[in-house]
Design a protein around this motif. Structure first.
Motif, PDB file in Angstrom:
ATOM      1  N   ALA A  25       5.125 -16.977   8.573  1.00  0.00           N
ATOM      2  CA  ALA A  25       5.736 -16.124   7.548  1.00  0.00           C
ATOM      3  C   ALA A  25       5.528 -14.658   7.892  1.00  0.00           C
ATOM      4  O   ALA A  25       4.431 -14.255   8.292  1.00  0.00           O
ATOM      5  N   PRO A  26       6.560 -13.846   7.742  1.00  0.00           N
ATOM      6  CA  PRO A  26       6.417 -12.430   8.048  1.00  0.00           C
ATOM      7  C   PRO A  26       5.461 -11.766   7.054  1.00  0.00           C
ATOM      8  O   PRO A  26       5.358 -12.165   5.894  1.00  0.00           O
ATOM      9  N   VAL A  27       4.755 -10.755   7.532  1.00  0.00           N
ATOM     10  CA  VAL A  27       3.781 -10.054   6.700  1.00  0.00           C
ATOM     11  C   VAL A  27       4.527  -9.146   5.738  1.00  0.00           C
ATOM     12  O   VAL A  27       5.381  -8.358   6.131  1.00  0.00           O
ATOM     13  N   THR A  28       4.223  -9.284   4.466  1.00  0.00           N
ATOM     14  CA  THR A  28       4.811  -8.413   3.459  1.00  0.00           C
ATOM     15  C   THR A  28       3.806  -7.336   3.094  1.00  0.00           C
ATOM     16  O   THR A  28       2.700  -7.315   3.606  1.00  0.00           O
ATOM     17  N   GLY A  29       4.149  -6.485   2.170  1.00  0.00           N
ATOM     18  CA  GLY A  29       3.256  -5.417   1.750  1.00  0.00           C
ATOM     19  C   GLY A  29       2.063  -5.920   0.969  1.00  0.00           C
ATOM     20  O   GLY A  29       1.148  -5.167   0.690  1.00  0.00           O
ATOM     21  N   ASP A  30       2.032  -7.212   0.608  1.00  0.00           N
ATOM     22  CA  ASP A  30       0.939  -7.743  -0.192  1.00  0.00           C
ATOM     23  C   ASP A  30      -0.264  -8.168   0.640  1.00  0.00           C
ATOM     24  O   ASP A  30      -1.334  -8.402   0.098  1.00  0.00           O
ATOM     25  N   GLY A  31      -0.113  -8.310   1.927  1.00  0.00           N
ATOM     26  CA  GLY A  31      -1.192  -8.809   2.770  1.00  0.00           C
ATOM     27  C   GLY A  31      -2.063  -7.710   3.332  1.00  0.00           C
ATOM     28  O   GLY A  31      -1.844  -6.531   3.085  1.00  0.00           O
ATOM     29  N   PRO A  32      -3.075  -8.085   4.097  1.00  0.00           N
ATOM     30  CA  PRO A  32      -3.977  -7.097   4.674  1.00  0.00           C
ATOM     31  C   PRO A  32      -3.265  -6.234   5.686  1.00  0.00           C
ATOM     32  O   PRO A  32      -2.248  -6.648   6.208  1.00  0.00           O
ATOM     33  N   PRO A  33      -3.723  -5.086   6.023  1.00  0.00           N
ATOM     34  CA  PRO A  33      -4.946  -4.483   5.516  1.00  0.00           C
ATOM     35  C   PRO A  33      -4.724  -3.784   4.173  1.00  0.00           C
ATOM     36  O   PRO A  33      -3.738  -3.093   3.977  1.00  0.00           O
ATOM     37  N   PHE A  34      -5.668  -4.004   3.275  1.00  0.00           N
ATOM     38  CA  PHE A  34      -5.623  -3.375   1.968  1.00  0.00           C
ATOM     39  C   PHE A  34      -6.199  -1.965   2.049  1.00  0.00           C
ATOM     40  O   PHE A  34      -6.900  -1.623   2.993  1.00  0.00           O
ATOM     41  N   ARG A  35      -5.905  -1.159   1.060  1.00  0.00           N
ATOM     42  CA  ARG A  35      -6.404   0.215   1.052  1.00  0.00           C
ATOM     43  C   ARG A  35      -7.902   0.228   0.750  1.00  0.00           C
ATOM     44  O   ARG A  35      -8.404  -0.579  -0.016  1.00  0.00           O
ATOM     45  N   TYR A  36      -8.612   1.190   1.350  1.00  0.00           N
ATOM     46  CA  TYR A  36     -10.053   1.310   1.160  1.00  0.00           C
ATOM     47  C   TYR A  36     -10.381   1.634  -0.296  1.00  0.00           C
ATOM     48  O   TYR A  36     -11.329   1.083  -0.853  1.00  0.00           O
ATOM     49  N   ALA A  37      -9.587   2.494  -0.928  1.00  0.00           N
ATOM     50  CA  ALA A  37      -9.826   2.848  -2.328  1.00  0.00           C
ATOM     51  C   ALA A  37      -9.690   1.627  -3.228  1.00  0.00           C
ATOM     52  O   ALA A  37     -10.466   1.457  -4.181  1.00  0.00           O
ATOM     53  N   ASP A  38      -8.731   0.762  -2.930  1.00  0.00           N
ATOM     54  CA  ASP A  38      -8.566  -0.465  -3.714  1.00  0.00           C
ATOM     55  C   ASP A  38      -9.765  -1.386  -3.532  1.00  0.00           C
ATOM     56  O   ASP A  38     -10.179  -2.077  -4.471  1.00  0.00           O
ATOM     57  N   CYS A  39     -10.324  -1.404  -2.347  1.00  0.00           N
ATOM     58  CA  CYS A  39     -11.506  -2.219  -2.088  1.00  0.00           C
ATOM     59  C   CYS A  39     -12.677  -1.715  -2.933  1.00  0.00           C
ATOM     60  O   CYS A  39     -13.400  -2.510  -3.539  1.00  0.00           O
ATOM     61  N   LEU A  40     -12.871  -0.399  -2.969  1.00  0.00           N
ATOM     62  CA  LEU A  40     -13.960   0.157  -3.772  1.00  0.00           C
ATOM     63  C   LEU A  40     -13.774  -0.152  -5.254  1.00  0.00           C
ATOM     64  O   LEU A  40     -14.735  -0.473  -5.956  1.00  0.00           O
ATOM     65  N   LYS A  41     -12.528  -0.079  -5.733  1.00  0.00           N
ATOM     66  CA  LYS A  41     -12.255  -0.410  -7.136  1.00  0.00           C
ATOM     67  C   LYS A  41     -12.575  -1.875  -7.413  1.00  0.00           C
ATOM     68  O   LYS A  41     -13.133  -2.212  -8.459  1.00  0.00           O
ATOM     69  N   ALA A  42     -12.221  -2.745  -6.474  1.00  0.00           N
ATOM     70  CA  ALA A  42     -12.470  -4.179  -6.658  1.00  0.00           C
ATOM     71  C   ALA A  42     -13.968  -4.475  -6.668  1.00  0.00           C
ATOM     72  O   ALA A  42     -14.430  -5.291  -7.472  1.00  0.00           O
ATOM     73  N   THR A  43     -14.720  -3.819  -5.812  1.00  0.00           N
ATOM     74  CA  THR A  43     -16.159  -4.073  -5.795  1.00  0.00           C
ATOM     75  C   THR A  43     -16.814  -3.547  -7.067  1.00  0.00           C
ATOM     76  O   THR A  43     -17.752  -4.165  -7.581  1.00  0.00           O
ATOM     77  N   LYS A  44     -16.314  -2.432  -7.587  1.00  0.00           N
ATOM     78  CA  LYS A  44     -16.847  -1.901  -8.846  1.00  0.00           C
ATOM     79  C   LYS A  44     -16.531  -2.857  -9.999  1.00  0.00           C
ATOM     80  O   LYS A  44     -17.373  -3.115 -10.857  1.00  0.00           O
ATOM     81  N   ALA A  45     -15.315  -3.410  -9.995  1.00  0.00           N
ATOM     82  CA  ALA A  45     -14.924  -4.350 -11.044  1.00  0.00           C
ATOM     83  C   ALA A  45     -15.744  -5.638 -10.977  1.00  0.00           C
ATOM     84  O   ALA A  45     -15.970  -6.287 -12.003  1.00  0.00           O
TER      85      ALA A  45
END
Length: 71
Positions: A25-45
């Motif tokens: 399957a072709p890579v869409t915008g939903d797959g990795p690599p994710f943004r670093y800021a989003d990662c920090l938000k997820a770890t805080k959550a």
């Protein structure tokens, strides 16, 4: 003659494997690599401390799941 058939079978297997990888399957915008800021938000959550969250995101950058931070 036996070697030729083994080589031919290996070639067919390699072509089949390459075709299955190429047709993934072709890579869409939903797959990795994710943004670093989003990662920090997820770890805080998730309740991680800021220092542990940064370490966790840095590990994910090394694995290619998160894009490096832009400073």
């Amino acid at each position: 003659m036996r070697r030729a058939s083994i080589v031919l079978a290996a070639a067919f297997a390699a072509v089949g494997l390459a075709t299955s990888v190429a047709s993934a399957a072709p890579v869409t915008g939903d797959g990795p690599p994710f943004r670093y800021a989003d990662c920090l938000k997820a770890t805080k959550a998730k309740g991680e401390s800021p220092s542990y969250g940064k370490w966790h995101c840095d590990q994910l950058v090394k694995k290619g799941w998160v894009s490096p931070p832009t400073r």
